[in-house]
Design an enzyme around this catalytic site. Structure first.
Site, PDB file in Angstrom:
ATOM      1  N   ASP A 104       3.439  11.663 -10.089  1.00  0.00           N
ATOM      2  CA  ASP A 104       4.833  11.763 -10.530  1.00  0.00           C
ATOM      3  C   ASP A 104       5.202  13.073 -11.247  1.00  0.00           C
ATOM      4  O   ASP A 104       6.269  13.626 -10.991  1.00  0.00           O
ATOM      5  CB  ASP A 104       5.214  10.569 -11.401  1.00  0.00           C
ATOM      6  CG  ASP A 104       5.298   9.255 -10.624  1.00  0.00           C
ATOM      7  OD1 ASP A 104       5.155   9.279  -9.383  1.00  0.00           O
ATOM      8  OD2 ASP A 104       5.507   8.209 -11.267  1.00  0.00           O
ATOM      9  N   HIS A 137      10.265   4.902  -3.313  1.00  0.00           N
ATOM     10  CA  HIS A 137       9.765   4.331  -2.061  1.00  0.00           C
ATOM     11  C   HIS A 137       9.488   2.837  -2.214  1.00  0.00           C
ATOM     12  O   HIS A 137       9.817   2.047  -1.347  1.00  0.00           O
ATOM     13  CB  HIS A 137       8.501   5.075  -1.623  1.00  0.00           C
ATOM     14  CG  HIS A 137       7.442   5.171  -2.691  1.00  0.00           C
ATOM     15  ND1 HIS A 137       7.692   5.663  -3.962  1.00  0.00           N
ATOM     16  CD2 HIS A 137       6.125   4.833  -2.690  1.00  0.00           C
ATOM     17  CE1 HIS A 137       6.574   5.618  -4.679  1.00  0.00           C
ATOM     18  NE2 HIS A 137       5.613   5.117  -3.939  1.00  0.00           N
ATOM     19  N   ASP A 172       0.882  -1.154   0.000  1.00  0.00           N
ATOM     20  CA  ASP A 172       0.000   0.000   0.000  1.00  0.00           C
ATOM     21  C   ASP A 172       0.924   1.209   0.000  1.00  0.00           C
ATOM     22  O   ASP A 172       1.952   1.213   0.687  1.00  0.00           O
ATOM     23  CB  ASP A 172      -0.944   0.017   1.208  1.00  0.00           C
ATOM     24  CG  ASP A 172      -2.141   0.937   0.975  1.00  0.00           C
ATOM     25  OD1 ASP A 172      -2.539   1.144  -0.195  1.00  0.00           O
ATOM     26  OD2 ASP A 172      -2.697   1.457   1.955  1.00  0.00           O
ATOM     27  N   SER A 173       0.586   2.173  -0.818  1.00  0.00           N
ATOM     28  CA  SER A 173       1.467   3.323  -0.935  1.00  0.00           C
ATOM     29  C   SER A 173       0.674   4.551  -1.328  1.00  0.00           C
ATOM     30  O   SER A 173      -0.479   4.458  -1.748  1.00  0.00           O
ATOM     31  CB  SER A 173       2.564   3.041  -1.966  1.00  0.00           C
ATOM     32  OG  SER A 173       1.992   2.737  -3.221  1.00  0.00           O
TER      33      SER A 173
END
Length: 194
Positions: A156, A181, A70-71
């Site tokens: 991004d 990450h 999860d990010s």
């Protein structure tokens, strides 16, 4: 000997990236769709709880070890928002363009535009694993008001990495995988699983 592992995602990019990193330590990674596993609910307010829920869900329905991530992006001036709501920050249906517009608008009154991408990976040996293996990564940057670059996705083009003078969308795929990450979390997970 290789161990089959289910990835609690249907994202082809993640499947390729995770597969390449985990193959050398004996894991054969399969997408959950291969087993007709529906996407899990993500009702929690923390990345780790959502990733754990997704991993347990995939493992329970397949009987295999499972990996989930999860990010999201967290803006310091917004108390960590959008955080776990990054993909749906501007509501349904999901829209990168609307999410970015909302984040820029929400940051407008704040001098602090610093933010970070955060990723947590959770590996479970079985659905009721009492000791899941957890790894995390964090990538610091600044949210800018105009898009730069053609690569990447999501936030991004607006996520500037000051040390490089580039947005994530201006990096090559190799640079992004090395610095990101998710890349950090994946390398940490591999070390723990060794």
């Amino acid at each position: 000997m290789t161990t089959r592992l289910v990835l609690a995602s249907n994202n082809g990019g993640k499947l390729k990236e995770f597969g390449e990193m985990l193959a050398p330590i004996g894991f054969e990674v399969h997408a959950q769709r291969e087993f007709n596993v529906p996407e899990a609910e993500e009702p929690h307010i923390t990345f780790v709880e959502n990733a754990l829920a997704k991993a347990r869900h995939a493992s329970r329905l397949t009987g295999l070890p499972a990996l989930a991530d999860d990010s999201g992006v967290c803006a310091n001036a917004l108390g960590g928002a959008p955080g776990v709501y990054s993909a749906r920050y501007a509501g349904e249906p999901k829209s990168d363009a609307r999410n970015n517009e909302k984040l820029i608008a929400d940051l407008e009154p704040h001098a602090d535009k610093s933010a970070y991408y955060y990723c947590v990976l959770v590996f479970v040996r079985h659905a009721d694993d009492p000791q899941p293996v957890i790894a995390e990564g964090r990538w610091d940057g600044v949210i800018i008001g105009h898009a730069r670059g053609q690569g990447g996705f999501g936030y991004d083009p607006y996520f500037l990495v000051p040390s490089l003078g580039k947005t994530v969308a201006e990096l090559t795929a190799e640079e992004k995988n090395r610095l990101s990450h998710r890349g950090q979390a994946l390398r940490a997970l591999v070390e723990k699983l060794r």
